[in-house]
Write an enzyme that holds these catalytic residues in place. Structure first.
Site, PDB file in Angstrom:
ATOM      1  N   ASN A 271      -1.823  -0.359   7.128  1.00 43.25           N
ATOM      2  CA  ASN A 271      -1.168  -1.585   7.589  1.00 43.25           C
ATOM      3  C   ASN A 271      -0.247  -2.200   6.551  1.00 43.25           C
ATOM      4  OD1 ASN A 271      -3.093  -2.642   5.883  1.00 43.25           O
ATOM      5  ND2 ASN A 271      -4.203  -3.753   7.453  1.00 43.25           N
TER       6      ASN A 271
ATOM      7  N   PHE B 112     -16.003   2.819   6.133  1.00 40.93           N
ATOM      8  CA  PHE B 112     -14.556   2.939   5.971  1.00 40.93           C
ATOM      9  C   PHE B 112     -14.103   2.941   4.516  1.00 40.93           C
ATOM     10  CE2 PHE B 112     -15.350  -1.630   6.346  1.00 40.93           C
ATOM     11  CZ  PHE B 112     -14.625  -2.137   5.268  1.00 40.93           C
TER      12      PHE B 112
ATOM     13  N   TYR C  18     -12.569  -3.046  -3.748  1.00 40.63           N
ATOM     14  CA  TYR C  18     -13.234  -3.110  -2.450  1.00 40.63           C
ATOM     15  C   TYR C  18     -14.751  -3.245  -2.568  1.00 40.63           C
ATOM     16  CZ  TYR C  18      -8.710  -1.900  -0.473  1.00 40.63           C
ATOM     17  OH  TYR C  18      -7.383  -1.912  -0.111  1.00 40.63           O
TER      18      TYR C  18
ATOM     19  N   ARG D  92       3.486  -6.783   9.239  1.00 35.97           N
ATOM     20  CA  ARG D  92       2.809  -5.756  10.036  1.00 35.97           C
ATOM     21  C   ARG D  92       3.346  -5.696  11.462  1.00 35.97           C
ATOM     22  NH1 ARG D  92      -2.753  -7.890   7.533  1.00 35.97           N
ATOM     23  NH2 ARG D  92      -2.821  -6.620   5.650  1.00 35.97           N
TER      24      ARG D  92
ATOM     25  N   HIS E 110      -1.737  -5.619   1.500  1.00 37.85           N
ATOM     26  CA  HIS E 110      -2.992  -6.347   1.297  1.00 37.85           C
ATOM     27  C   HIS E 110      -2.614  -7.700   0.726  1.00 37.85           C
ATOM     28  CE1 HIS E 110      -6.876  -7.578  -0.393  1.00 37.85           C
ATOM     29  NE2 HIS E 110      -6.185  -7.897  -1.473  1.00 37.85           N
TER      30      HIS E 110
ATOM     31  N   GLU F  54      -9.292 -10.444  -7.857  1.00 36.84           N
ATOM     32  CA  GLU F  54      -8.395  -9.301  -7.688  1.00 36.84           C
ATOM     33  C   GLU F  54      -7.286  -9.287  -8.737  1.00 36.84           C
ATOM     34  OE1 GLU F  54      -9.081  -9.002  -2.854  1.00 36.84           O
ATOM     35  OE2 GLU F  54      -7.167  -9.757  -3.605  1.00 36.84           O
TER      36      GLU F  54
ATOM     37  N   THR G   8      -4.385  -7.852  10.747  1.00 42.73           N
ATOM     38  CA  THR G   8      -4.766  -6.603  10.089  1.00 42.73           C
ATOM     39  C   THR G   8      -4.423  -5.384  10.941  1.00 42.73           C
ATOM     40  OG1 THR G   8      -6.549  -7.752   8.958  1.00 42.73           O
ATOM     41  CG2 THR G   8      -6.699  -5.376   9.035  1.00 42.73           C
TER      42      THR G   8
ATOM     43  N   ARG H 166      -0.808 -14.405   3.866  1.00 42.88           N
ATOM     44  CA  ARG H 166      -1.555 -13.777   4.968  1.00 42.88           C
ATOM     45  C   ARG H 166      -0.852 -14.039   6.299  1.00 42.88           C
ATOM     46  NH1 ARG H 166      -6.258 -11.414   3.817  1.00 42.88           N
ATOM     47  NH2 ARG H 166      -7.260 -11.902   5.795  1.00 42.88           N
TER      48      ARG H 166
ATOM     49  N   LYS I  11       0.827  -1.199   0.000  1.00 45.77           N
ATOM     50  CA  LYS I  11       0.000   0.000   0.000  1.00 45.77           C
ATOM     51  C   LYS I  11       0.870   1.261   0.000  1.00 45.77           C
ATOM     52  CE  LYS I  11      -3.721  -2.354   2.489  1.00 45.77           C
ATOM     53  NZ  LYS I  11      -4.560  -2.330   3.698  1.00 45.77           N
TER      54      LYS I  11
END
Length: 144
Positions: free
Chosen positions: A122, A63, A55, A108, A125, A136, A97, A91, A15
Site C-alpha cells: 500500500n 502477516f 513491527y 493510496r 507507512h 519509530e 490501509t 495518515r 515502501k
C-alpha cells in the site's frame, strides 16, 4: 497562533513498492504541499532486524513474516516530517490501509491497488500516534 505543544514529528516510509513505481517524489511533494517540514530523508535498504523491531507490536501475527520480506525486498525512503498534528495529517494524506477502499485524492486512493499478494502493498507507512512516531523515529533515525 500555533500551539507549540501540537507540533509533532512522524515517520513516513515510502515502501519498496512505492519506490519501485517511482512514487517517492510524489509522496514528498504531497507532504510538503500540505505544509509539513521534511526533517530527515534517507533512501536505504532496511535489514530484517530493523523491520522486526519496527513491527514488534505485531510479533507472532501471521502477516509479519511476509510483511518483513516485502519491506526488505528493495529500497525504502524513510522520512521524518514535522508540523502541527502531522501524525493524523499524514495518515489522512495516505488514505485507508486497503488501497481498494482508499478514497481518490489520497496517496493510496490515487496510486494503490490490490495486487493479490500475501501482503498488502500500500505504498506508504505513517506512524499511528505520537508515541509510535517517537519509537519509530528512534529506530530509523537514531541521531535525531
Amino acid at each position: 497562533m500555533t500551539d507549540a505543544s501540537s507540533t509533532q514529528r512522524t515517520l513516513v516510509l515510502v515502501k519498496p513498492d512505492g519506490v519501485r513505481r517511482g512514487l517517492a517524489g510524489e509522496v514528498l511533494r504531497r507532504i510538503e504541499a500540505k505544509g509539513y517540514t521534511l526533517v530527515a530523508v534517507e533512501l536505504r535498504r532496511a535489514d530484517e532486524a530493523l523491520l522486526v523491531e519496527h513491527y514488534a507490536e505485531h510479533a507472532g501475527k501471521p502477516f509479519v513474516g511476509p510483511l518483513v520480506e516485502m519491506m526488505a525486498s528493495g529500497p525504502v525512503l524513510a522520512v521524518v516530517a514535522e508540523g502541527h498534528r502531522v501524525v493524523e495529517g499524514f495518515r489522512s494524506l495516505a488514505g485507508a490501509t486497503d488501497p481498494t477502499l482508499a478514497v481518490p485524492g489520497t496517496i493510496r486512493g490515487d496510486f494503490g491497488r490490490a495486487w493479490g499478494r500475501p501482503v498488502i502493498e500500500n505504498l506508504v507507512h505513517g506512524s499511528d500516534s505520537p508515541e509510535s512516531a517517537a519509537r519509530e523515529i528512534a529506530l530509523w533515525f537514531p541521531g535525531l
